[in-house]
Design a protein around this motif. Structure first.
Motif, PDB file in Angstrom:
ATOM      1  N   LYS A 106       0.860  -1.181   0.000  1.00 45.28           N
ATOM      2  CA  LYS A 106       0.000   0.000   0.000  1.00 45.28           C
ATOM      3  C   LYS A 106       0.900   1.235   0.000  1.00 45.28           C
ATOM      4  O   LYS A 106       1.946   1.255   0.661  1.00 45.28           O
ATOM      5  CB  LYS A 106      -0.903   0.034   1.230  1.00 45.28           C
ATOM      6  CG  LYS A 106      -1.716  -1.229   1.462  1.00 45.28           C
ATOM      7  CD  LYS A 106      -2.860  -1.357   0.482  1.00 45.28           C
ATOM      8  CE  LYS A 106      -3.731  -2.577   0.823  1.00 45.28           C
ATOM      9  NZ  LYS A 106      -4.843  -2.747  -0.135  1.00 45.28           N
ATOM     10  N   ALA A 108       1.047   5.693   0.080  1.00 49.42           N
ATOM     11  CA  ALA A 108       0.379   6.968   0.336  1.00 49.42           C
ATOM     12  C   ALA A 108       1.353   8.076  -0.051  1.00 49.42           C
ATOM     13  O   ALA A 108       2.534   8.029   0.309  1.00 49.42           O
ATOM     14  CB  ALA A 108      -0.020   7.091   1.799  1.00 49.42           C
ATOM     15  N   ARG A 148      -4.125  14.123  -1.983  1.00 49.05           N
ATOM     16  CA  ARG A 148      -3.580  13.029  -1.192  1.00 49.05           C
ATOM     17  C   ARG A 148      -4.066  11.704  -1.773  1.00 49.05           C
ATOM     18  O   ARG A 148      -5.267  11.523  -2.007  1.00 49.05           O
ATOM     19  CB  ARG A 148      -4.018  13.154   0.269  1.00 49.05           C
ATOM     20  CG  ARG A 148      -3.483  14.411   0.958  1.00 49.05           C
ATOM     21  CD  ARG A 148      -4.060  14.581   2.344  1.00 49.05           C
ATOM     22  NE  ARG A 148      -3.558  15.807   2.978  1.00 49.05           N
ATOM     23  CZ  ARG A 148      -4.013  16.292   4.145  1.00 49.05           C
ATOM     24  NH1 ARG A 148      -4.984  15.633   4.797  1.00 49.05           N
ATOM     25  NH2 ARG A 148      -3.503  17.412   4.630  1.00 49.05           N
ATOM     26  N   TYR A 149      -3.119  10.813  -2.012  1.00 48.70           N
ATOM     27  CA  TYR A 149      -3.434   9.545  -2.649  1.00 48.70           C
ATOM     28  C   TYR A 149      -3.110   8.381  -1.716  1.00 48.70           C
ATOM     29  O   TYR A 149      -2.060   8.364  -1.066  1.00 48.70           O
ATOM     30  CB  TYR A 149      -2.623   9.370  -3.939  1.00 48.70           C
ATOM     31  CG  TYR A 149      -2.883  10.415  -4.991  1.00 48.70           C
ATOM     32  CD1 TYR A 149      -3.888  10.239  -5.943  1.00 48.70           C
ATOM     33  CD2 TYR A 149      -2.118  11.578  -5.051  1.00 48.70           C
ATOM     34  CE1 TYR A 149      -4.125  11.189  -6.925  1.00 48.70           C
ATOM     35  CE2 TYR A 149      -2.343  12.535  -6.020  1.00 48.70           C
ATOM     36  CZ  TYR A 149      -3.346  12.340  -6.957  1.00 48.70           C
ATOM     37  OH  TYR A 149      -3.568  13.294  -7.915  1.00 48.70           O
ATOM     38  N   GLU A 150      -4.007   7.417  -1.698  1.00 50.64           N
ATOM     39  CA  GLU A 150      -3.756   6.129  -1.058  1.00 50.64           C
ATOM     40  C   GLU A 150      -4.081   5.059  -2.097  1.00 50.64           C
ATOM     41  O   GLU A 150      -5.173   5.056  -2.674  1.00 50.64           O
ATOM     42  CB  GLU A 150      -4.621   5.942   0.179  1.00 50.64           C
ATOM     43  CG  GLU A 150      -4.314   6.924   1.303  1.00 50.64           C
ATOM     44  CD  GLU A 150      -5.208   6.721   2.514  1.00 50.64           C
ATOM     45  OE1 GLU A 150      -6.078   5.801   2.454  1.00 50.64           O
ATOM     46  OE2 GLU A 150      -5.060   7.462   3.487  1.00 50.64           O
TER      47      GLU A 150
END
Length: 223
Positions: A106, A108, A148-150
């Motif tokens: 994952k 971010a 903001r990216y996840e």
């Protein structure tokens, strides 16, 4: 020769031409269907081997200069095919082999420069990754401050083959085999056999290949 006889002669010539055109189209359709059956059988056999071998792609994938992914496992390999009617016969509409590049990570990250945001958004759409994007805006003027990216490292890849039966050709659309881009190209049905498909399999696995040799209408579109 009377006027009616002349009209009949012209009509007979048109009918003869139509019969010839239809016969040629039918021959082309048979050649195309044979190539499609070869593609389907090859894809089906290929993914059965890859399910056992559990390959890792040798292709390098870059969302940006500092965010690069390598040695991604190739998982969830599947074949999708659809048929349609053509002059009363069942023929292939398309054949697709697709899968995912996934390693369980994952990520971010944040972008605050509009051109960077636009580039990343295009890459993420091309990648087909599960992503959550949140816009952060200035409370005073509502201007975008940052994104903001996840996201998960879980990218789509695949090849779709669409036959053109009347012209005896096959259109290939490859997604994310050479990084985040789409490549399209065409081959005559007579050129699509096991040798050509071996080169496609090499490309799929990120190995050196000669799949493009002799292709028509080769086009690359990068995200």
């Amino acid at each position: 020769m009377g006027f009616l006889d002349d009209l009949k002669r012209q009509a007979d010539a048109i009918k003869s031409g139509q019969t010839t055109d239809l016969a040629a189209a039918e021959r082309n359709a048979l050649l195309t269907e044979a190539a499609c059956k070869t593609v389907f059988t090859y894809f089906d056999t290929l993914i059965r081997q890859l399910e056992v071998l559990k390959p890792v792609s040798k292709t390098r994938y870059a969302l940006e200069r500092r965010t690069v992914f390598e040695h991604l496992p190739m998982v969830d390999l599947k074949i999708d095919a659809r048929r349609r009617k053509l002059r009363g016969n069942d023929v292939y509409e398309y054949i697709a082999l697709h899968g995912r590049l996934r390693d369980g990570r994952k990520l971010a990250f944040t972008k605050d420069f509009l051109p960077d945001i636009e580039k990343i958004d295009a890459k993420l759409r091309q990648a087909g990754a599960p992503v959550h994007a949140q816009a952060v805006r200035n409370p005073d003027n509502n201007k975008l401050q940052e994104m903001r990216y996840e996201m998960a490292v879980d990218f789509a890849f695949g090849v779709t083959v669409t036959p053109e039966h009347d012209s005896a050709s096959l259109h290939f659309k490859a997604m994310n085999l050479d990084g985040f881009e789409t490549v399209t190209l065409d081959f005559s049905a007579l050129e699509v056999g096991s040798t050509r498909l071996d080169e496609l399999a090499k490309w799929l696995l990120g190995e050196s290949h000669q799949f493009f040799a002799g292709a028509r209408n080769l086009r690359r579109v990068e995200a």
